[in-house]
Design a protein around this motif. Structure first.
Motif, PDB file in Angstrom:
ATOM      1  N   SER A 159       0.793  -1.097   0.032  1.00 53.01           N
ATOM      2  CA  SER A 159      -0.074  -0.042  -0.120  1.00 53.01           C
ATOM      3  C   SER A 159       0.982   1.148  -0.039  1.00 53.01           C
ATOM      4  N   ILE A 160       0.338   2.410   0.360  1.00 51.76           N
ATOM      5  CA  ILE A 160       1.330   3.682   0.447  1.00 51.76           C
ATOM      6  C   ILE A 160       2.157   3.319   1.387  1.00 51.76           C
ATOM      7  N   PHE A 168       4.913  11.532   0.452  1.00 50.08           N
ATOM      8  CA  PHE A 168       3.486  11.475   0.698  1.00 50.08           C
ATOM      9  C   PHE A 168       3.165  12.043   2.192  1.00 50.08           C
ATOM     10  N   ILE A 191      -6.919   4.038   3.140  1.00 43.28           N
ATOM     11  CA  ILE A 191      -5.605   3.678   2.895  1.00 43.28           C
ATOM     12  C   ILE A 191      -5.081   2.898   3.917  1.00 43.28           C
ATOM     13  N   PRO A 193      -1.246   2.404   4.952  1.00 42.16           N
ATOM     14  CA  PRO A 193       0.130   2.834   5.055  1.00 42.16           C
ATOM     15  C   PRO A 193       0.955   1.690   5.572  1.00 42.16           C
ATOM     16  N   GLN A 268      -2.946   9.254 -10.027  1.00 41.66           N
ATOM     17  CA  GLN A 268      -2.924   9.161  -8.609  1.00 41.66           C
ATOM     18  C   GLN A 268      -4.377   9.210  -8.048  1.00 41.66           C
ATOM     19  N   LEU A 272      -6.656   6.574  -5.833  1.00 37.71           N
ATOM     20  CA  LEU A 272      -6.461   6.923  -4.310  1.00 37.71           C
ATOM     21  C   LEU A 272      -8.203   7.079  -4.123  1.00 37.71           C
ATOM     22  N   ASN A 276      -6.732   2.030  -1.003  1.00 36.83           N
ATOM     23  CA  ASN A 276      -5.406   1.343  -1.261  1.00 36.83           C
ATOM     24  C   ASN A 276      -5.147   0.565   0.057  1.00 36.83           C
TER      25      ASN A 276
END
Length: 318
Positions: A159-160, A168, A191, A193, A268, A272, A276
């Protein structure tokens, strides 16, 4: 006495190793005694790694990831290869689709015993308008091409990825420091992370045991799922700043992403918007022996430099 790593003395080539994630993967491998070749268009960006390496443990190679011959020269003699090349600009199909296949082919021809291909959680490859999302389609193609040439590849889809020097968290941190009122694009997008050190250690663990972790796909997500609005509020709280966040509708967000020079492009935005997070269909950190750490564990410390007066900022009243 610490157990000696199977990577000790082995030559690992990091394709695109001068970037954000590459820096941490390199550190994880240097600690395991591997010899590293950092292959990059701008290898000098990784010179900060020099003090962390023993004599003869680190080598730098200038590489054009769009040129098959250049890739073959950089991979020659490798015991293992990690592909970290990624971008939201340029010829994405060639850079993240075709080129990984060249890397895998070169790795097989040189006799490498392990290959880790860093892809991404992309969710979908088509936008709402039915047009392909260039980044997602390229990542999907890259996975296919790598498996064609190196069937025992370990594919990881993070993921991010966040870290103290990422692009980010620091993007939002800079905006929150500057503006009292801010729009939030995709405020409800979720998300998951992943901490960069956790990702790096997981990649190193996969390289240590290619027989166990090869021919597999892993998805990496952190221990918490956050909406974009929650994340912005967490950053503001860590900076000890009161901020007003305006939740932007998707139509305006899409229009903003289509404008030139904005920090978020159309690809992006499409990625998004759909969120994610890990799908649950593939193994993840746990299977590679990693207990992932949450972003909240680090945010207060990282945001000190964004506070007014830094470490001498007064606490906000409750």
């Amino acid at each position: 006495m610490a157990k000696r790593s199977p990577l000790n003395g082995k030559l690992v080539v990091l394709m695109g190793g001068s970037g954000f994630v590459g820096n941490y993967v390199a550190q994880a491998l240097l600690q395991r005694g591997a010899r590293l070749r950092i292959a990059s268009r701008s290898p000098e960006k990784a010179y900060t790694l020099k003090p962390l390496a023993n004599l003869g443990q680190l080598q730098f190679a200038r590489c054009d990831a769009l040129d098959q011959a250049s890739i073959a020269r950089c991979v020659e003699g490798a015991d293992a290869v990690v592909n970290l090349v990624g971008s939201f600009g340029g010829n994405l199909g060639r850079l993240m689709g075709t080129a990984p296949g060249w890397m895998a082919e070169a790795a097989r021809q040189t006799g490498a015993g392990a290959f880790v291909h860093v892809s991404a959680i992309t969710g979908r490859v088509q936008g709402d308008d039915g047009e392909p999302i260039g980044y997602a389609a390229a990542k999907r193609l890259g996975e296919e091409r790598v498996r064609e040439h190196f069937p025992q590849v370990t594919v990881v889809r993070p993921s991010i990825i966040f870290g103290p020097d990422d692009s980010f968290i620091n993007l939002f941190a800079g905006l929150i420091r500057t503006f009292p009122v801010l729009p939030v694009f995709g405020p409800d997008a979720i998300i998951q992370p992943a901490y960069v050190d956790d990702v790096a250690d997981a990649i190193a663990n996969a390289l240590e045991e290619p027989g166990r972790f090869g021919d597999a796909i892993f998805e990496f997500g952190g221990p918490e799922k956050l909406s974009m609005l929650q994340l912005n509020r967490m950053i503001a709280d860590a900076q000890q700043r009161r901020r007003t966040f305006i939740e932007m509708p998707d139509a305006l967000s899409a229009l903003f992403a289509a404008l030139p020079g904005t920090p978020m492009g159309q690809d992006q935005w499409e990625l998004l918007k759909s969120g994610n997070t890990v799908s649950g269909d593939f193994p993840g950190f746990a299977e590679l022996g990693i207990v992932p750490r949450p972003i909240g564990l680090f945010l207060d410390r990282w945001m000190v430099r964004y506070r007014r007066h830094g470490r001498f900022a007064p606490r906000l009243s409750a």
